[in-house]
Enzyme design. Structure first.
Site, mmCIF file in Angstrom:
data_model
loop_
_atom_site.group_PDB
_atom_site.id
_atom_site.type_symbol
_atom_site.label_atom_id
_atom_site.label_comp_id
_atom_site.label_asym_id
_atom_site.label_seq_id
_atom_site.Cartn_x
_atom_site.Cartn_y
_atom_site.Cartn_z
ATOM 1 N N GLN A 246 5.557 5.146 -0.919
ATOM 2 C CA GLN A 246 6.091 5.780 -0.426
ATOM 3 C C GLN A 246 8.211 5.649 -0.215
ATOM 4 O O GLN A 246 8.984 6.202 -0.024
ATOM 5 C CB GLN A 246 5.756 6.616 0.645
ATOM 6 C CG GLN A 246 4.650 7.849 0.776
ATOM 7 C CD GLN A 246 3.668 7.408 1.546
ATOM 8 O OE1 GLN A 246 4.231 7.723 2.966
ATOM 9 N NE2 GLN A 246 2.509 8.060 1.238
ATOM 10 N N ASP B 273 0.380 -1.299 0.158
ATOM 11 C CA ASP B 273 -0.227 -0.020 0.289
ATOM 12 C C ASP B 273 0.651 1.595 0.177
ATOM 13 O O ASP B 273 2.031 1.230 -0.885
ATOM 14 C CB ASP B 273 -1.148 -0.236 1.524
ATOM 15 C CG ASP B 273 -0.375 -0.315 2.526
ATOM 16 O OD1 ASP B 273 0.578 -0.023 2.439
ATOM 17 O OD2 ASP B 273 -0.829 -1.356 3.459
ATOM 18 N N SER B 274 0.824 2.242 0.399
ATOM 19 C CA SER B 274 1.414 3.885 0.425
ATOM 20 C C SER B 274 2.768 3.579 1.084
ATOM 21 O O SER B 274 3.742 4.169 0.471
ATOM 22 C CB SER B 274 -0.042 4.022 1.089
ATOM 23 O OG SER B 274 -0.112 4.530 2.455
ATOM 24 N N ILE B 275 2.703 2.376 2.235
ATOM 25 C CA ILE B 275 3.682 2.580 3.029
ATOM 26 C C ILE B 275 5.002 2.094 2.080
ATOM 27 O O ILE B 275 6.233 2.889 1.733
ATOM 28 C CB ILE B 275 3.654 1.652 4.041
ATOM 29 C CG1 ILE B 275 2.703 2.302 4.796
ATOM 30 C CG2 ILE B 275 5.093 1.353 4.898
ATOM 31 C CD1 ILE B 275 2.715 1.877 6.316
#
Length: 251
Positions: free
Chosen positions: A23, A18-20
């Site tokens: 990023q 996901d976003s982790i």
């Protein structure tokens, strides 16, 4: 000379999450650190999708990891759960995935990847812990009086998802990183490792990098034993440069 050269395909390591994960290629991100570690040995690819849950990620499997590929990745990290653990009835309830479904979704991912390549190193990573007050502070900084009055995630519930991830990894015999527990071993983890109660600081990214690197090394996926894609410059004879390339293992 070009006609004698064969195509050189670096092994691939794919970070799926996901976003982790999305990023993770930012400055000081755990993904960029992995890419640097495997420089000239393997390509580290970021397949992180902000806001995604395991339920939605299943739709991506056959696109990112097609069955029958001649060059499946040698390693994959699966890093979901932070969004699945969103609480029903709160701000992010559209992302909520029931616990047992979360576990079965992870199981489907691992089975698919092992069908792509039985030798693939698949690493399950638990969601990080949640700093509930940090989430509230972050919301207030964005929305002021309109901010949520209750956190959309709790550390206790996220921990239950993390334990399901760990138990599945043990059941399937694949390596894992228990990030939820690891980070909480450090005093002041809330601010040291999390910048908004959920996403990682530079120090938090370093924890993920070191843990994933250790697991890869233990599984035999170590940059120290992987060959360069092309010869090191010290192996090239300036008077006869072609020799280094004709005898390189990639040829």
């Amino acid at each position: 000379m070009c006609s004698k050269m064969q195509e050189v395909i670096r092994p691939q390591i794919i970070l799926f999450g996901d976003s982790i994960t999305q990023q993770s290629f930012n400055l000081n991100g755990w993904g960029s650190s992995l890419a640097d570690n495997f420089s000239r040995k393997a390509d580290v690819l970021n397949r992180g999708y902000g806001g995604y849950t395991t339920r939605w990620a299943l739709f991506l499997l056959h696109h990112i990891f097609p069955l029958g590929s001649a060059t499946p990745p040698v390693g994959v990290t699966i890093f979901f759960g932070a969004n699945d653990a969103a609480l029903p009835g709160r701000n992010s309830d559209r992302q909520h995935t029931p616990m047992e479904e979360y576990k079965e979704n992870l199981r489907k991912m691992v089975h698919h990847l092992k069908e792509c390549s039985p030798s693939m190193v698949v690493v399950l990573i638990t969601p990080p812990p949640i700093d509930e007050e940090g989430r509230m502070e972050y919301a207030r900084s964005l929305y002021g009086e309109k901010a949520m009055t209750q956190p959309e995630r709790t550390n206790e519930t996220t921990g239950e998802y993390a334990m399901l991830c760990v138990s599945l990894a043990k059941e399937l015999g694949v390596p894992h990183v228990n990030l939820w527990s690891k980070m909480q071993e450090t005093e002041g983890w809330q601010k040291k490792y999390l910048r908004d109660g959920l996403h990682l600081t530079a120090e938090g990214n370093e924890v993920v990098y070191q843990e994933v690197l250790q697991v890869f090394n233990q599984a035999g996926l170590s940059s120290s034993v992987m060959p360069f894609d092309f010869p090191h410059h010290s192996k090239i004879d300036p008077k006869n440069p072609e020799k280094a390339f004709s005898t390189h293992p990639s040829q």
